[in-house]
Enzyme design. Structure first.
Site, PDB file in Angstrom:
ATOM      1  N   ASP A 241      33.028  50.957-108.113  1.00  0.00           N
ATOM      2  CA  ASP A 241      33.269  50.032-107.509  1.00  0.00           C
ATOM      3  C   ASP A 241      35.147  49.674-107.410  1.00  0.00           C
ATOM      4  O   ASP A 241      35.824  50.652-107.849  1.00  0.00           O
ATOM      5  CB  ASP A 241      33.233  49.087-108.959  1.00  0.00           C
ATOM      6  CG  ASP A 241      32.483  47.294-108.604  1.00  0.00           C
ATOM      7  OD1 ASP A 241      34.147  46.901-108.054  1.00  0.00           O
ATOM      8  OD2 ASP A 241      31.038  47.579-108.225  1.00  0.00           O
TER       9      ASP A 241
ATOM     10  N   ASP B 144      37.050  51.521-103.004  1.00  0.00           N
ATOM     11  CA  ASP B 144      37.153  50.732-102.619  1.00  0.00           C
ATOM     12  C   ASP B 144      36.111  51.307-100.727  1.00  0.00           C
ATOM     13  O   ASP B 144      36.414  51.974 -99.980  1.00  0.00           O
ATOM     14  CB  ASP B 144      38.377  49.973-101.499  1.00  0.00           C
ATOM     15  CG  ASP B 144      38.551  48.945-100.796  1.00  0.00           C
ATOM     16  OD1 ASP B 144      36.846  48.548-100.263  1.00  0.00           O
ATOM     17  OD2 ASP B 144      39.485  47.894-100.735  1.00  0.00           O
ATOM     18  N   VAL B 145      34.710  50.231-100.790  1.00  0.00           N
ATOM     19  CA  VAL B 145      34.244  50.927 -99.501  1.00  0.00           C
ATOM     20  C   VAL B 145      34.940  50.763 -97.791  1.00  0.00           C
ATOM     21  O   VAL B 145      34.477  51.889 -97.235  1.00  0.00           O
ATOM     22  CB  VAL B 145      32.867  50.508 -99.466  1.00  0.00           C
ATOM     23  CG1 VAL B 145      31.938  50.456-101.058  1.00  0.00           C
ATOM     24  CG2 VAL B 145      32.550  48.547 -99.023  1.00  0.00           C
TER      25      VAL B 145
ATOM     26  N   ASN C 279      25.271  49.394-101.896  1.00  0.00           N
ATOM     27  CA  ASN C 279      24.786  48.067-102.392  1.00  0.00           C
ATOM     28  C   ASN C 279      26.406  47.246-102.269  1.00  0.00           C
ATOM     29  O   ASN C 279      26.460  45.456-102.191  1.00  0.00           O
ATOM     30  CB  ASN C 279      24.718  47.772-103.547  1.00  0.00           C
ATOM     31  CG  ASN C 279      24.923  47.261-104.557  1.00  0.00           C
ATOM     32  OD1 ASN C 279      24.023  46.067-104.699  1.00  0.00           O
ATOM     33  ND2 ASN C 279      25.595  46.703-105.063  1.00  0.00           N
TER      34      ASN C 279
ATOM     35  N   TYR D 287      27.782  35.328 -92.954  1.00  0.00           N
ATOM     36  CA  TYR D 287      27.449  36.231 -94.543  1.00  0.00           C
ATOM     37  C   TYR D 287      26.170  37.318 -93.371  1.00  0.00           C
ATOM     38  O   TYR D 287      25.664  38.329 -93.564  1.00  0.00           O
ATOM     39  CB  TYR D 287      27.356  35.522 -95.331  1.00  0.00           C
ATOM     40  CG  TYR D 287      26.494  36.844 -96.391  1.00  0.00           C
ATOM     41  CD1 TYR D 287      26.985  37.154 -97.665  1.00  0.00           C
ATOM     42  CD2 TYR D 287      25.432  36.570 -96.249  1.00  0.00           C
ATOM     43  CE1 TYR D 287      26.268  38.512 -98.049  1.00  0.00           C
ATOM     44  CE2 TYR D 287      24.072  37.333 -97.559  1.00  0.00           C
ATOM     45  CZ  TYR D 287      24.547  38.279 -98.606  1.00  0.00           C
ATOM     46  OH  TYR D 287      24.439  39.007 -99.656  1.00  0.00           O
TER      47      TYR D 287
ATOM     48  N   LYS E 172      24.774  41.138 -92.132  1.00  0.00           N
ATOM     49  CA  LYS E 172      23.358  41.323 -93.063  1.00  0.00           C
ATOM     50  C   LYS E 172      22.458  41.762 -91.795  1.00  0.00           C
ATOM     51  O   LYS E 172      21.628  42.162 -92.060  1.00  0.00           O
ATOM     52  CB  LYS E 172      22.741  40.444 -93.985  1.00  0.00           C
ATOM     53  CG  LYS E 172      23.613  40.139 -95.022  1.00  0.00           C
ATOM     54  CD  LYS E 172      23.944  41.596 -95.514  1.00  0.00           C
ATOM     55  CE  LYS E 172      24.850  41.886 -97.817  1.00  0.00           C
ATOM     56  NZ  LYS E 172      24.874  42.810 -97.851  1.00  0.00           N
TER      57      LYS E 172
ATOM     58  N   ILE F 277      18.665  36.054-105.876  1.00  0.00           N
ATOM     59  CA  ILE F 277      18.715  37.210-106.797  1.00  0.00           C
ATOM     60  C   ILE F 277      20.034  36.313-107.950  1.00  0.00           C
ATOM     61  O   ILE F 277      20.516  36.366-107.466  1.00  0.00           O
ATOM     62  CB  ILE F 277      18.569  38.499-107.286  1.00  0.00           C
ATOM     63  CG1 ILE F 277      18.395  38.943-105.805  1.00  0.00           C
ATOM     64  CG2 ILE F 277      18.669  38.936-108.115  1.00  0.00           C
ATOM     65  CD1 ILE F 277      17.030  39.235-106.451  1.00  0.00           C
TER      66      ILE F 277
ATOM     67  N   THR G  71      23.549  36.932-109.396  1.00  0.00           N
ATOM     68  CA  THR G  71      24.010  37.488-110.557  1.00  0.00           C
ATOM     69  C   THR G  71      25.022  36.967-109.914  1.00  0.00           C
ATOM     70  O   THR G  71      25.315  35.951-110.223  1.00  0.00           O
ATOM     71  CB  THR G  71      23.815  38.567-109.112  1.00  0.00           C
ATOM     72  OG1 THR G  71      24.454  37.948-107.723  1.00  0.00           O
ATOM     73  CG2 THR G  71      22.823  38.904-108.722  1.00  0.00           C
TER      74      THR G  71
END
Ligand SMILES: NC(=O)c1ccc[n+]([C@@H]2O[C@H](COP(=O)([O-])OP(=O)(O)OC[C@H]3O[C@@H](n4cnc5c(N)ncnc54)[C@H](O)[C@@H]3O)[C@@H](O)[C@H]2O)c1
Length: 249
Positions: A35, A61-62, A88, A154, A158, A187, A189
């Site tokens: 993360d 960092d992805v 994720n 977004y 996706k 979900i 979060t």
């Protein structure tokens, strides 16, 4: 179900990634949590280790290619070659097509799509050394339907993850590497917490969810564990929806 598996989970400092890491460890996987949120990432990894699980945290960092190489090196040093990757980590910026800035669109694409692309690309060699593996890319129902306003950026990312998954599955199957996408509905979060403080916004975000409630992170983890495990050995390039019936109507 995941005994002997070595799994990298990105964005595991909080939200769904945190719960996935805890559930994977409970299934006896060795988990590499990553993360940009180092404080929470270390906290979760330490708590898993303290309760007898196998876990390390790597600052990551992805969007950074070099950072991915470090994650793979740390995973192999701690546990061995990687069997499972869960892409994720993701960000959510909501605005209509006329109002969303190009800067925000590019940032969404960079984290959500380039991040997952780099993961597939840079973890595959370790999976080849392991003799195969399972990659799960976290998309969304927003990668399948556009059922509320303000989701242009977004949803575009996706949807891209959905096809990245299928194309990567075609490239990697000969190496015993399966690639599938998972599509959660709403979900609860930290990513969408503000929607639950206001009944009108809650109604909007639950939209057409047949079950009329948000999903629990653990309900997504259960499907993810199946995709990560050998139980899904005949699945690649497929998409698994976990949405309380949202896309059924
Ligand atoms: N919450 C939902 O309703 C929902 C629904 C469908 C899909 N998703 C997807 O599930 C995934 C997890 O979502 P969540 O709700 O748990 O989000 P969250 O915001 O609670 O957690 C996301 C985590 O990713 C980390 N992260 C963000 N940018 C990063 C980067 N560049 N490098 C590494 N880590 C980074 C954050 O620090 C955070 O810990 C995301 O891909 C999201 O798009 C969420």
């Amino acid at each position: 179900m995941l005994a002997e598996k070595i799994a990298i989970i990105t964005g595991a400092g909080k939200g769904m990634g945190e719960i996935h890491a805890r559930e994977f460890a409970a299934q006896h996987a060795a988990v590499v949590l990553t993360d940009v949120d180092t404080k929470n990432g270390h906290r979760v990894a330490d708590e898993i280790s303290a309760s007898g699980g196998k876990a390390i945290f790597v600052d990551h960092d992805v969007v950074d290619e070099g950072s991915w190489s470090n994650v793979v090196a740390e995973a192999e040093r701690a546990f061995g070659c990687v069997n499972v990757l869960v892409n994720n980590a993701g960000i959510f910026i909501r605005d209509t097509i006329e109002n969303l800035s190009v800067v925000d669109f590019r940032r969404l694409y960079e984290v959500n799509v380039t991040g997952a692309f780099l993961g597939c690309k840079l973890v595959a060699p370790s999976m080849k050394r392991a003799g195969g593996g399972s990659i799960v890319n976290v998309s969304s129902v927003s990668g399948i339907v556009a059922n509320m306003p303000g989701m242009t950026g977004y949803s575009a990312t996706k949807g891209a993850i959905r096809m990245l998954t299928k194309a990567a599955a075609v490239d990697l199957w000969q190496h015993g590497i399966r690639v599938n996408s998972i599509h959660p509905g709403t979900i609860r979060t930290p990513l969408n917490e503000d929607y639950f403080s206001d009944p009108e916004k809650t109604r909007l975000i639950l939209g057409s969810t047949l079950m009329a409630r948000p999903g629990e992170c653990s309900e997504v983890s259960a499907a993810l564990i199946f995709l990560a495990s050998d139980g899904s050995s005949y699945m690649t390039g497929s998409e698994l929806v976990v949405d309380g019936g949202m896309t059924a109507v």
